[in-house]
Scaffold this active site. Structure first.
Site, PDB file in Angstrom:
ATOM      1  N   VAL A   1     -68.750   7.533   6.790  1.00  0.00           N
ATOM      2  CA  VAL A   1     -69.139   7.698   5.191  1.00  0.00           C
ATOM      3  C   VAL A   1     -70.189   8.394   4.167  1.00  0.00           C
ATOM      4  O   VAL A   1     -70.338   9.670   3.405  1.00  0.00           O
ATOM      5  CB  VAL A   1     -69.757   6.196   5.057  1.00  0.00           C
ATOM      6  CG1 VAL A   1     -70.161   5.795   3.398  1.00  0.00           C
ATOM      7  CG2 VAL A   1     -68.892   5.241   5.236  1.00  0.00           C
ATOM      8  N   GLU A   2     -71.394   9.318   5.455  1.00  0.00           N
ATOM      9  CA  GLU A   2     -73.035   9.530   5.431  1.00  0.00           C
ATOM     10  C   GLU A   2     -71.732  11.258   4.916  1.00  0.00           C
ATOM     11  O   GLU A   2     -72.636  12.010   4.235  1.00  0.00           O
ATOM     12  CB  GLU A   2     -73.097   9.756   6.577  1.00  0.00           C
ATOM     13  CG  GLU A   2     -73.773   8.612   6.502  1.00  0.00           C
ATOM     14  CD  GLU A   2     -74.749   8.094   5.492  1.00  0.00           C
ATOM     15  OE1 GLU A   2     -75.253   9.123   4.268  1.00  0.00           O
ATOM     16  OE2 GLU A   2     -75.590   7.093   5.295  1.00  0.00           O
TER      17      GLU A   2
END
Length: 398
Positions: A138-139
């Site tokens: 996600v990051e």
């Protein structure tokens, strides 16, 4: 296999999955809290032998995800089953988005291959949920060289957050881009947040996403209303904490065998990289030549070295393909330092001042005793006048 967390049904997939860049929108907020006050070299105290072989001993999760049982790391993460997933509209939003717009695909999970084994190993060593290894998807889409607005690395750490947790961040070396150093710092931070917010990992990820000051304010608002203070009781939306719901949707996808097969290329549960102490002052070009690998490949595995060379002072570890480790070791003594390579100070020129909150402290009192303006103290820590501070918190002094 028996699972402890509720299983959820995943929406139907199309025959081909591709990826949208939406996945990369999550990012870590600046941390001003730290369990440690001293900045050190990012690899200080770490050993090149920290990463065990596939048959090694692990702490925690033994009955669910033994090292020998799973040949694929994604299956091992799914079997960890440490994060409970209730039916929730915000999680469903991202599941449906994935189903209709192919939000999560093979691109980011595939990029995790050089780094995932080391990250899962460290989560096991700390007895932390293996599902946390999905956060870098996600990051940063598992790109250690990724940079955002003031953040960088697999975990998208802000520079001050990194320094708070013993990362060296300067013009010659950015520890946020080193997969081991940044993971150690991030796991320290997540453990700190877990302990601060009710021993709850979802709350820890939420505080990591929006900043512990902001999350603490949400907890306090709920408490004042006489409501529960667990993450789901706070009623935070996907717009307020997007990283959390994307991460939980990923956890759901990984636990679905069909979804896992379609979106996550298998990654062998084995060590991929060797990690060696690098000689000071030596260029990556020289290391690559002596190790028998392409300079481009070495730089890709070591994006933290910002000048293309190992700084002249301090201990620094370098990542190498396993088959290059012997060549590096044999040639290490013959490598010569580059006279032009010099150590530089941190970007801010000095270590940040910090204050550890004591029982009975107030923000106004802390500001007065340390000779700083209250508003400057609040701004430096992302706080408001009515923010709640707790004993043991570490505040940055402007």
């Amino acid at each position: 296999m028996t699972t402890n967390a509720p299983r959820r049904q995943f929406a139907a997939y199309g025959s081909v999955l591709t990826m949208a860049a939406v996945l990369l929108l999550g990012g870590c907020q600046v941390s001003t809290h730290s369990p440690s006050d001293d900045e050190t070299n990012p690899q200080e105290g770490l050993s090149a032998a920290l990463t065990p072989t596939a048959g090694g001993t692990q702490s925690g999760n033994d009955s669910k995800a033994s090292t020998e049982q799973y040949t694929d790391l994604w299956q091992k993460i799914a079997a960890s089953d440490a994060i409970a997933l209730p039916d929730h509209k915000e999680i469903d939003y991202f599941l449906k988005l994935h189903s209709s717009r192919m939000l999560f695909t093979k691109a980011a999970p595939g990029a995790a291959e050089p780094w995932l084994y080391d990250i899962v190993t460290r989560l096991e060593q700390r007895n932390m949920p293996l599902e946390l290894a999905l956060l870098p998807i996600v990051e940063s889409a598992y790109n250690p060289a990724s940079r955002g607005a003031g953040v960088a690395g697999l975990w998208q750490l802000a520079s001050q957050t990194g320094r708070n947790f013993k990362l060296r961040v300067n013009k010659s070396f950015d520890g946020r881009l080193d997969h081991i150093a940044s993971t150690e710092a991030t796991l320290d931070y997540l453990q700190h947040l877990h302990d601060m917010f009710g021993n709850d990992w979802i709350s820890a990820v939420a505080a990591y996403n929006i900043g512990e000051g902001n999350f603490g304010n949400a907890v306090e608002r709920s408490r004042r209303k006489g409501k529960a203070t667990d993450f789901y009781s706070l009623g935070l939306s996907r717009k307020q904490v997007p990283t959390v719901y994307k991460w939980l949707a990923l956890v759901d996808i990984v636990r679905d065998p069909k979804a896992l097969a379609q979106s996550f290329p298998p990654i062998d549960n084995r060590q991929v990289l060797a990690r060696e102490l690098a000689p000071n002052g030596v260029s990556l070009k020289q290391i690559a030549a002596k190790s028998g690998i392409a300079e481009k490949e070495l730089k890709k595995l070591n994006p933290a070295f910002r000048t293309g060379a190992v700084p002249t002072k301090g201990e620094y570890w370098i990542n190498l393909p396993l088959d290059a480790a012997d060549s590096f070791a044999n040639a290490k003594g013959s490598m010569t330092a580059d006279a032009k390579n010099v150590e530089v100070k941190d970007d801010d020129g000095e270590k940040p001042r910090r204050y550890v909150v004591k029982s009975g402290d107030t923000l106004g009192g802390i500001a007065k005793r340390n000779g700083v303006k209250l508003q400057a103290l609040l701004s430096a820590n992302g706080l408001k006048k009515d923010s709640v501070i707790r004993p043991g918190q570490t505040l940055k002094l402007p």
